[in-house]
Motif scaffolding. Structure first.
Motif, PDB file in Angstrom:
ATOM      1  N   ARG A  58       0.844  -1.201   0.000  1.00  0.00           N
ATOM      2  CA  ARG A  58       0.000   0.000   0.000  1.00  0.00           C
ATOM      3  C   ARG A  58       0.877   1.248   0.000  1.00  0.00           C
ATOM      4  N   LEU A  67      -3.165   3.739  -2.659  1.00  0.00           N
ATOM      5  CA  LEU A  67      -3.272   2.763  -3.735  1.00  0.00           C
ATOM      6  C   LEU A  67      -2.677   1.457  -3.224  1.00  0.00           C
ATOM      7  N   GLU A  68      -3.285   0.341  -3.608  1.00  0.00           N
ATOM      8  CA  GLU A  68      -2.870  -0.946  -3.070  1.00  0.00           C
ATOM      9  C   GLU A  68      -2.750  -1.982  -4.183  1.00  0.00           C
ATOM     10  N   THR A  98      -4.712  -7.983  -8.027  1.00  0.00           N
ATOM     11  CA  THR A  98      -5.624  -6.837  -8.064  1.00  0.00           C
ATOM     12  C   THR A  98      -4.915  -5.544  -7.683  1.00  0.00           C
ATOM     13  N   GLY A  99      -5.494  -4.455  -8.142  1.00  0.00           N
ATOM     14  CA  GLY A  99      -5.112  -3.113  -7.716  1.00  0.00           C
ATOM     15  C   GLY A  99      -6.346  -2.430  -7.169  1.00  0.00           C
ATOM     16  N   ALA A 100      -6.185  -1.642  -6.101  1.00  0.00           N
ATOM     17  CA  ALA A 100      -7.358  -1.043  -5.458  1.00  0.00           C
ATOM     18  C   ALA A 100      -7.042   0.359  -4.944  1.00  0.00           C
ATOM     19  N   TYR A 101      -8.106   1.140  -4.821  1.00  0.00           N
ATOM     20  CA  TYR A 101      -8.053   2.430  -4.124  1.00  0.00           C
ATOM     21  C   TYR A 101      -8.572   2.200  -2.710  1.00  0.00           C
ATOM     22  N   GLU A 115     -12.155  -0.344   0.500  1.00  0.00           N
ATOM     23  CA  GLU A 115     -11.387  -0.405  -0.737  1.00  0.00           C
ATOM     24  C   GLU A 115     -12.259  -0.875  -1.893  1.00  0.00           C
ATOM     25  N   GLY A 117     -11.561  -1.986  -6.258  1.00  0.00           N
ATOM     26  CA  GLY A 117     -10.547  -2.110  -7.290  1.00  0.00           C
ATOM     27  C   GLY A 117     -10.935  -3.123  -8.351  1.00  0.00           C
TER      28      GLY A 117
END
Length: 198
Positions: A58, A67-68, A98-101, A115, A117
């Protein structure tokens, strides 16, 4: 002029203080993988519950936004019940990329977060005694990640995290037309682990 110099000094010290805060963290968590029964296209899909592992990185953009990147791994068995054919079983390796906010709040040592994503779920057949059909192929299905959780700050460098994560994805068919349900499922991935801030 003195006032301007004092103001600049205060701004620089505030910026330096923010620059020294931890803006990154890496975490490792134990997970569970729970999938619902899926019925569609004259196919019933049942998946066993299993344990797995989740690794996350993160990067904090602001004190509340980050962002993660995530990678998770687990293995389970997927059973297909089809009225016109013998039942099929696939021993499956499941990997998430995965990518996440992430949006978080701070209440002393407690930091709730949410989160959302996107990413991929890789369903890979393991060709062993747990798989009854050897012509199965890997599925890479794109889906959406959502979740909520709570981090408890143990020290400035470490926190303990517990979260519920859900992944919406099309059910795997392993490249076989007889296994197509044409349905989406929500794979529940609760997790508990430790994060290191640096």
């Amino acid at each position: 002029m003195k006032k301007m110099m004092v103001m600049c000094a205060l701004l620089l010290s505030a910026a330096a203080g923010y620059g020294q805060e931890s803006r990154q963290d890496a975490s490792i968590s134990a997970t569970g993988l729970f999938s619902p029964q899926i019925n569609g296209n004259a196919v019933q899909l049942n998946t066993t519950t299993t344990l797995g592992v989740l690794a996350s990185y993160r990067y904090m953009l602001t004190p509340h936004s980050a962002l993660e990147l995530n990678y998770s791994f687990g293995q389970n068995s997927t059973k297909y019940i089809i009225s016109s054919l013998p039942n099929g079983r696939v021993h499956t390796r499941i990997q998430e990329l995965t990518g996440a906010y992430v949006y978080s709040l701070n209440f002393r040592n407690f930091n709730p977060f949410a989160e959302v994503g996107v990413g991929g779920m890789l369903f890979s057949p393991i060709k062993d005694y747990g798989t009854t059909l050897l012509d199965t192929k890997q599925n890479t299905n794109i889906g959406a990640l959502f979740g909520v959780g709570l981090a408890y700050e143990v020290s400035p460098s470490f926190d303990v995290r517990a979260e519920y994560r859900g992944f919406v994805v099309k059910s795997p068919d392993f490249g076989l037309a007889d296994f197509k349900t044409n349905r989406y499922e929500v794979i529940s991935i609760p997790a508990i682990g430790v994060a290191y801030h640096f």
